[in-house]
Design a protein around this motif. Structure first.
Motif, mmCIF file in Angstrom:
data_model
loop_
_atom_site.group_PDB
_atom_site.id
_atom_site.type_symbol
_atom_site.label_atom_id
_atom_site.label_comp_id
_atom_site.label_asym_id
_atom_site.label_seq_id
_atom_site.Cartn_x
_atom_site.Cartn_y
_atom_site.Cartn_z
ATOM 1 N N HIS A 1 35.530 -69.937 -0.314
ATOM 2 C CA HIS A 1 36.090 -71.282 -0.178
ATOM 3 C C HIS A 1 36.612 -71.777 -1.531
ATOM 4 O O HIS A 1 37.688 -72.383 -1.610
ATOM 5 C CB HIS A 1 34.991 -72.216 0.352
ATOM 6 C CG HIS A 1 35.466 -73.579 0.732
ATOM 7 N ND1 HIS A 1 36.430 -73.807 1.684
ATOM 8 C CD2 HIS A 1 35.099 -74.806 0.271
ATOM 9 C CE1 HIS A 1 36.633 -75.101 1.810
ATOM 10 N NE2 HIS A 1 35.834 -75.738 0.959
ATOM 11 N N ASN A 2 35.856 -71.503 -2.605
ATOM 12 C CA ASN A 2 36.304 -71.878 -3.950
ATOM 13 C C ASN A 2 37.613 -71.193 -4.306
ATOM 14 O O ASN A 2 38.537 -71.814 -4.842
ATOM 15 C CB ASN A 2 35.240 -71.533 -4.988
ATOM 16 C CG ASN A 2 34.032 -72.451 -4.925
ATOM 17 O OD1 ASN A 2 34.092 -73.539 -4.381
ATOM 18 N ND2 ASN A 2 32.915 -71.989 -5.485
ATOM 19 N N THR B 1 39.948 -69.817 -2.388
ATOM 20 C CA THR B 1 41.131 -70.199 -1.605
ATOM 21 C C THR B 1 41.583 -71.624 -1.877
ATOM 22 O O THR B 1 42.726 -71.982 -1.572
ATOM 23 C CB THR B 1 40.845 -70.050 -0.102
ATOM 24 O OG1 THR B 1 39.662 -70.780 0.234
ATOM 25 C CG2 THR B 1 40.638 -68.579 0.261
ATOM 26 N N ASN B 2 40.711 -72.452 -2.461
ATOM 27 C CA ASN B 2 41.081 -73.843 -2.756
ATOM 28 C C ASN B 2 41.262 -74.099 -4.251
ATOM 29 O O ASN B 2 41.330 -75.250 -4.687
ATOM 30 C CB ASN B 2 40.011 -74.800 -2.226
ATOM 31 C CG ASN B 2 40.049 -74.935 -0.726
ATOM 32 O OD1 ASN B 2 40.877 -75.642 -0.163
ATOM 33 N ND2 ASN B 2 39.157 -74.213 -0.055
ATOM 34 N N VAL C 1 44.116 -76.409 -5.066
ATOM 35 C CA VAL C 1 44.198 -77.670 -4.338
ATOM 36 C C VAL C 1 43.837 -78.815 -5.289
ATOM 37 O O VAL C 1 42.774 -78.793 -5.921
ATOM 38 C CB VAL C 1 43.251 -77.670 -3.118
ATOM 39 C CG1 VAL C 1 43.240 -79.045 -2.460
ATOM 40 C CG2 VAL C 1 43.679 -76.605 -2.126
ATOM 41 N N TYR D 1 40.172 -80.581 -5.873
ATOM 42 C CA TYR D 1 39.069 -79.787 -5.328
ATOM 43 C C TYR D 1 38.029 -79.540 -6.419
ATOM 44 O O TYR D 1 38.358 -79.211 -7.567
ATOM 45 C CB TYR D 1 39.574 -78.451 -4.789
ATOM 46 C CG TYR D 1 38.478 -77.560 -4.263
ATOM 47 C CD1 TYR D 1 37.921 -77.783 -3.006
ATOM 48 C CD2 TYR D 1 37.963 -76.510 -5.031
ATOM 49 C CE1 TYR D 1 36.898 -76.980 -2.514
ATOM 50 C CE2 TYR D 1 36.941 -75.714 -4.558
ATOM 51 C CZ TYR D 1 36.411 -75.951 -3.302
ATOM 52 O OH TYR D 1 35.383 -75.159 -2.826
ATOM 53 N N ARG E 1 34.598 -77.280 -7.432
ATOM 54 C CA ARG E 1 33.928 -76.036 -7.039
ATOM 55 C C ARG E 1 32.541 -76.332 -6.483
ATOM 56 O O ARG E 1 31.889 -77.307 -6.858
ATOM 57 C CB ARG E 1 33.845 -75.073 -8.224
ATOM 58 C CG ARG E 1 32.939 -75.489 -9.347
ATOM 59 C CD ARG E 1 33.054 -74.520 -10.517
ATOM 60 N NE ARG E 1 32.214 -74.929 -11.635
ATOM 61 C CZ ARG E 1 30.980 -74.484 -11.823
ATOM 62 N NH1 ARG E 1 30.439 -73.633 -10.954
ATOM 63 N NH2 ARG E 1 30.275 -74.890 -12.869
ATOM 64 N N ASP F 1 33.943 -81.582 0.846
ATOM 65 C CA ASP F 1 35.410 -81.598 0.903
ATOM 66 C C ASP F 1 35.948 -83.004 1.124
ATOM 67 O O ASP F 1 36.998 -83.380 0.595
ATOM 68 C CB ASP F 1 35.896 -80.662 2.018
ATOM 69 C CG ASP F 1 35.612 -79.198 1.696
ATOM 70 O OD1 ASP F 1 35.421 -78.891 0.503
ATOM 71 O OD2 ASP F 1 35.569 -78.382 2.631
ATOM 72 N N ASP G 1 35.798 -84.786 -2.198
ATOM 73 C CA ASP G 1 36.928 -84.385 -3.046
ATOM 74 C C ASP G 1 38.202 -85.114 -2.629
ATOM 75 O O ASP G 1 38.967 -85.614 -3.469
ATOM 76 C CB ASP G 1 37.161 -82.879 -2.943
ATOM 77 C CG ASP G 1 36.112 -82.080 -3.687
ATOM 78 O OD1 ASP G 1 35.414 -82.661 -4.538
ATOM 79 O OD2 ASP G 1 35.987 -80.875 -3.415
ATOM 80 N N LYS G 2 38.418 -85.168 -1.312
ATOM 81 C CA LYS G 2 39.625 -85.823 -0.816
ATOM 82 C C LYS G 2 39.629 -87.303 -1.185
ATOM 83 O O LYS G 2 40.659 -87.849 -1.595
ATOM 84 C CB LYS G 2 39.708 -85.656 0.700
ATOM 85 C CG LYS G 2 40.980 -86.203 1.318
ATOM 86 C CD LYS G 2 41.028 -85.934 2.812
ATOM 87 C CE LYS G 2 42.325 -86.476 3.413
ATOM 88 N NZ LYS G 2 42.385 -86.242 4.878
#
Length: 648
Positions: free
Chosen positions: A23-24, A26-27, A30, A33, A35, A196, A199-200
């Motif tokens: 997940h880290n 692939t993002n 972003v 984001y 970690r 997540d 983060d958003k």
């Protein structure tokens, strides 16, 4: 717990760690984001009488690496950087226009006064008169074009303010919605959090700070409370308050920001909205655009008024007194929309002294039966006394006359110079109306016997009250050493004479080198006259006289503005320098702010950013852990099979 269950717990933990690492990875690119990592804890051991045997592992938390202190620094730096970038983008347009050698005011001013000086070259002939009228129209067009460009920038600011408010409202709604979702998923827990979504939300708060500086504090249920300005709440829990783009109470063409509460919109002081693009735009408009437009208007009004004043003292090609060369419009004033509807106040603000004129706007307030006129540039108040008025009161070269009735709390905005450049127009319609000639001329009759001479005469504005209708003949009396024949009923002032002025009808001593002033006319005397010598002052006749044109040309280098300390050109140069210095200041601050933002983001990324090399190493580590846990389960299976075989 069996060895199989222990292996299973390790297998699950390794699998979770691998998923989190993936997940880290692939993002990693972003925005916003942070970690994540799996935090393991030892499972509760089982007592076996003489000790405890472990039962494997468990996942205690999916930890998100984020430092709120560093995040706050990023938000602050982002708001400052975005504000300065917005300011710089706008002020650069003003700076380029004012300093341009083609579109700036300096070339048009120079061409206009060159045309004025040309009048003396061909004795105010038809070609030079036409050229002057054309140059005046060009100068008026230049003033209007520059003001028009400023108005375009102002309209652009209005549009951007509206767009910024829309974005702020959108971000506020999204953040409030995320507050609600996070609260429902996590409650008051500080461990099991929807990372997540956090983060958003944090990224949206950063985006919000690109629009306006905010203050962020932690609320209940892992929510964030966000406020702006003087503490106006923008987001509280799951509720988002709204802003509105509205017209200023005292100027509906000026878009500002209001706070919406219960269908009521309350204007927020522009000075309270700092940082972000919105704060940068508002600061640019109030600190650069408004003063620059006012300063340009002041130059236009100062030029028009002083040129008209001198033009009035001349005669045109038909021998008529000079009229207004340029048009001057009265000062603009607007009422606050919240004023009492029964008020009948009317404000007249007429510019009477351009030497004292400032580039400031003024606020007229009514309170407890008093009327105050406040200069907005420095907050200096002036009380209108007496009030109600019987005669105008002059403040900074402006004659204020306020009539009608006003209620306590009523206020008005007066902008004396804001439209000075927009309204700068040539009033003459014919080149023959240019008053190039002086109204009077002096002469020394050829039959005078002495060496006494009368110098060239000039007039001031008091001459217009009683212009000459017949020649004045001054006669020297050697017995008394005096001059007689001055206009009846008028006192005579003599420079350097302690007994001056001399009342009408009294003999006036002859003093070589002295300047005599009577009825708005001034002239000097020299030499030694003989008894009975005459000196004549009469109305100018004929064509070819350009003495007033010469005086009009002298206005270019005469200190008129800023209390007789600045010429038109130096006043404009001061405006160009002020805007240029501010542009440079904003540019330097913007560069420094961008560097601070980069440093703050780097510090935050050192904590929350994804390092792909580290994650690649973690993949291998967790892969091996997964394989090892699988081996434990394999051994457990072999042991189970062995036990079964013993039974047979």
């Amino acid at each position: 717990m069996s060895l199989l269950s222990i292996g299973k717990s390790g297998l699950y933990a390794a699998q979770a760690a691998l998923s989190t690492t993936g997940h880290n990875i692939t993002n990693a690119n972003v925005a916003g984001y942070s970690r994540q990592t799996v935090v393991q804890a030892t499972a509760i051991a089982n007592s076996v009488g003489n000790g405890y045997i472990g039962t494997g592992t468990q996942i205690a938390q999916i930890k998100r690496y984020s430092d709120e202190f560093l995040n706050a620094q990023v938000r602050t730096a982002q708001a400052a950087s975005s504000g300065l970038d917005a300011y710089q983008a706008q002020i650069t347009q003003i700076d380029n226009m004012l300093s341009s050698s083609t579109s700036g005011l300096s070339p048009a001013l120079q061409d206009f006064f060159s045309a004025v000086q040309s009048l003396t070259g061909d004795r105010a002939g038809v070609p030079s008169r036409g050229a002057l009228l054309s140059a005046a129209e060009t100068l008026a067009t230049r003033f209007q074009a520059m003001n028009g460009r400023m108005e375009e920038i102002r309209e652009g600011v209005n549009g951007q303010v509206g767009s910024n408010v829309t974005l702020i409202n959108s971000y506020a709604s999204e953040i409030a919605s995320l507050n609600d979702q996070i609260g429902k998923l996590a409650g008051n827990s500080s461990l099991n959090l929807p990372n997540d979504l956090l983060d958003k939300r944090d990224q949206l708060v950063v985006e919000l700070n690109k629009q306006i500086k905010t203050t962020v504090v932690a609320g209940d249920n892992n929510s964030l409370t966000v406020s702006i300005g003087n503490g106006q709440p923008l987001i509280v829990g799951s509720r988002a308050f709204q802003l509105a783009a509205i017209g200023s109470p005292t100027d509906q063409t000026r878009v500002t920001v209001g706070f919406v509460t219960n269908d009521k919109i309350t204007p927020i002081p522009e000075s309270a909205l700092v940082g972000g693009e919105l704060g940068g735009l508002l600061e640019f408009r109030s600190r650069t655009l408004d003063p620059a437009q006012n300063a340009l208007g002041r130059i236009a009004i100062g030029l028009a008024a002083s040129f008209n004043e001198q033009h009035h003292l001349g005669l045109d090609a038909k021998g008529n007194p000079g009229g207004d060369f340029f048009a001057i419009e009265p000062a603009e004033y607007t009422a606050n929309i919240a004023n009492n509807q029964t008020s009948t106040t009317v404000i007249s603000a007429t510019i009477s002294d351009v030497t004292a004129l400032t580039a400031s706007d003024y606020k007229v307030d009514f309170k407890d039966g008093k009327c105050l006129v406040t200069r907005l540039s420095d907050g200096q108040p002036n009380e209108i006394v007496p009030y109600p008025q019987t005669t105008p009161q002059t403040i900074d070269g402006i004659d204020f006359m306020i009539t009608g009735t006003a209620a306590t709390g009523d206020n008005f905005l007066v902008r004396p110079t804001a439209n000075g450049a927009a309204n700068f127009k040539v009033k003459l319609t014919d080149a023959s109306q240019i008053a190039a000639a002086a109204p009077i001329v002096t002469s020394n009759p050829v039959d005078n016997r002495g060496s006494g001479k009368i110098g060239e005469a000039t007039v001031d504005k008091t001459y217009l009250a009683s212009p000459l209708t017949a020649p004045v003949k001054l006669v020297y009396d050697s017995a008394t050493g005096t001059l007689g024949g001055f206009p009846a009923g008028q006192a005579v002032a003599v420079s350097g004479d302690p007994d001056s002025p001399y009342a009408a009808g009294l003999p006036v001593p002859f003093k070589a080198g002295a300047t005599y002033t009577v009825g708005g006319m001034s002239f000097s005397m020299s030499g030694v006259p003989s008894n009975g010598d005459q000196f004549v002052i009469e109305r100018t006749t004929g064509t070819g006289d350009t003495r007033n044109a010469s005086l009009l040309g002298d206005l270019q280098t005469k200190n008129i503005l800023d209390g007789n300390s600045a010429t038109y050109q130096s006043a404009y140069a001061h405006l160009v320098g002020t805007v240029g210095n501010k542009t440079r200041e904003v540019q330097v601050n913007a560069d420094a702010s961008a560097a601070q933002l980069a440093q703050a983001e780097s510090a935050a990324n050192n904590v929350s950013g994804v390092n792909l090399d580290e994650e690649a190493a973690n993949l291998l580590k967790y892969q091996q852990a997964y394989q090892a846990a699988g081996k434990v389960m394999q051994i457990a299976s072999t042991m189970f099979d062995t036990l079964l075989s013993i039974g047979h």
